[in-house]
Write a protein that holds these residues in place. Structure first.
Motif, mmCIF file in Angstrom:
data_model
loop_
_atom_site.group_PDB
_atom_site.id
_atom_site.type_symbol
_atom_site.label_atom_id
_atom_site.label_comp_id
_atom_site.label_asym_id
_atom_site.label_seq_id
_atom_site.Cartn_x
_atom_site.Cartn_y
_atom_site.Cartn_z
ATOM 1 N N ARG A 85 0.699 -1.236 0.190
ATOM 2 C CA ARG A 85 0.066 -0.015 0.068
ATOM 3 C C ARG A 85 0.896 1.471 -0.028
ATOM 4 N NH1 ARG A 85 -3.808 -0.495 4.674
ATOM 5 N NH2 ARG A 85 -2.117 0.559 6.102
ATOM 6 N N ILE A 87 -0.022 5.436 0.246
ATOM 7 C CA ILE A 87 -0.918 6.611 0.212
ATOM 8 C C ILE A 87 -0.348 8.000 0.336
ATOM 9 C CG2 ILE A 87 -2.822 7.611 1.624
ATOM 10 C CD1 ILE A 87 -3.448 4.778 2.806
ATOM 11 N N LEU A 103 -6.256 12.897 -2.140
ATOM 12 C CA LEU A 103 -5.571 11.802 -1.520
ATOM 13 C C LEU A 103 -5.759 10.704 -2.561
ATOM 14 C CD1 LEU A 103 -4.977 10.959 1.370
ATOM 15 C CD2 LEU A 103 -7.219 10.279 1.606
ATOM 16 N N THR A 105 -4.706 6.450 -3.134
ATOM 17 C CA THR A 105 -4.516 5.210 -2.260
ATOM 18 C C THR A 105 -4.133 4.206 -3.320
ATOM 19 O OG1 THR A 105 -6.198 5.780 -0.520
ATOM 20 C CG2 THR A 105 -5.354 3.526 -0.592
ATOM 21 N N VAL A 107 -3.560 0.325 -3.695
ATOM 22 C CA VAL A 107 -3.380 -0.997 -3.091
ATOM 23 C C VAL A 107 -2.933 -1.909 -4.030
ATOM 24 C CG1 VAL A 107 -4.810 -2.721 -1.769
ATOM 25 C CG2 VAL A 107 -5.228 -0.176 -1.415
ATOM 26 N N THR A 120 -7.230 4.522 -5.873
ATOM 27 C CA THR A 120 -8.406 5.333 -5.444
ATOM 28 C C THR A 120 -8.093 6.966 -5.407
ATOM 29 O OG1 THR A 120 -9.477 3.479 -4.527
ATOM 30 C CG2 THR A 120 -10.440 5.781 -3.745
ATOM 31 N N GLN A 122 -9.393 10.464 -4.148
ATOM 32 C CA GLN A 122 -10.495 11.412 -3.364
ATOM 33 C C GLN A 122 -9.939 12.926 -3.774
ATOM 34 O OE1 GLN A 122 -9.953 8.744 -0.053
ATOM 35 N NE2 GLN A 122 -11.940 8.937 0.481
#
Lengths: 152, 151
Positions: A85, A87, A103, A105, A107, A120, A122
């Motif tokens: 991961r 972030i 933000l 992410t 994975v 992802t 945001q």
């Protein structure tokens, strides 16, 4: 005077790569490898690239587009779990205008002998900047470029 | 070994305060004022609260509830428009475990002689250690504490 607005949005992309999570992770973590796929389009010219891949570390990628506009990506890493991961939070600027904060992410999940990458984002788009899905399209292209790098 | 997972969620809270945007903004911008409603509270012990309120600046807070495990908040300021907007990112860590990373937007809007505050958090909640419900509840309490601090 700028009309101050904030528009929030989220998108998720998935890709399956034919290589193990360790190798996909390395393509993000190793600055020399990332420099090969994390690039703008063919009419884009690199101005500045710095990467400090650790929690609390920053990254900058700045380049001039064919239109003459300078785009700048400024990131801070918030969470790193090796091979699993990443972030980070990043700002985008066009010339001096701050158009968004996001933000992101990443994975990585083992799938057979390969890796499923789930990205992802945001985001908040600022002051009327009309993204119209451009960020998602741009990210899709980057993940394709990553795929190309992983086939080397 | 920790089972890794990420759950993404967004929530928005709105509050009306009987104070002008400049005063509500200052309660976020001035570390001494912010500490009062953000970090202090009954049962809370503040080990550290240091901040640099500027774009690219970092803010660290370290606190614990009734002598419990150390809780850390690490904030980075991404966008600041005086009296109008603050965008910041933050991670929360309990002990050695990072439980979330979030992007937060505060919009300060003039409403009569007061302020409408719109708070939006876009969060990634990690490894089953936190979730959006408690986070939203926590911010409701913080925004209520801010309201009391403004009086």
């Amino acid at each position: 005077m700028t009309a101050r607005t904030a528009t929030h949005g989220t998108f998720t992309l998935e890709r399956v790569y034919d290589v193990a999570p360790a190798r996909v992770f390395k393509a993000w973590a190793d600055s020399a490898i990332k420099a090969r796929w994390f690039v703008g389009p063919s009419d884009w010219h690199l101005l500045e690239r710095t990467i400090d891949f650790r929690v609390g570390g920053t990254e900058r990628l700045s380049g001039r587009k064919g239109s003459g506009i300078v785009s700048t990506f400024d990131a801070v890493y918030h969470d790193i779990v090796p091979e699993q991961r990443i972030i980070y939070c990043y700002d985008m600027r066009l010339d001096q205008t701050h158009i968004s904060a996001s933000l992101a992410t990443v994975v990585l999940t083992p799938i057979g002998a390969g890796t499923r990458l789930t990205f992802t984002e945001q985001a908040v788009f600022l002051d009327g900047y009309d993204d119209s899905g451009g960020r998602e399209r741009g990210t899709r292209i980057l993940l394709e470029q990553l795929g190309g790098e992983l086939q080397r | 070994m920790t089972e890794r997972s990420v759950t993404h969620a967004t929530f928005t809270l709105e509050r009306s305060y009987d104070a002008p945007p400049s005063k509500v903004f200052k309660a976020f911008a001035d570390p001494a004022l912010k500490r009062r409603w953000f970090a202090e509270g009954e049962g809370w012990e503040v080990d550290e609260f240091t901040g640099e309120f500027k774009i690219g600046g970092f803010e660290r807070s370290r606190f614990r509830f009734k002598g419990g495990t150390l809780i850390r908040n690490d904030t980075t300021y991404h966008d600041i428009v005086p009296n109008e907007r603050i965008v910041f990112a933050y991670t929360m860590t309990i002990g050695e475990n990072r439980i979330s990373a979030s992007l937060a937007t505060c919009e300060f809007k003039t409403s009569g002689t007061g302020t409408q505050l719109v708070f939006t958090e876009q969060g990634a909640f990690l490894d089953g250690l936190d979730s959006v419900g408690p986070r939203e509840g926590g911010w409701k309490e913080l925004l209520d504490a801010l309201g009391r601090a403004l009086k």
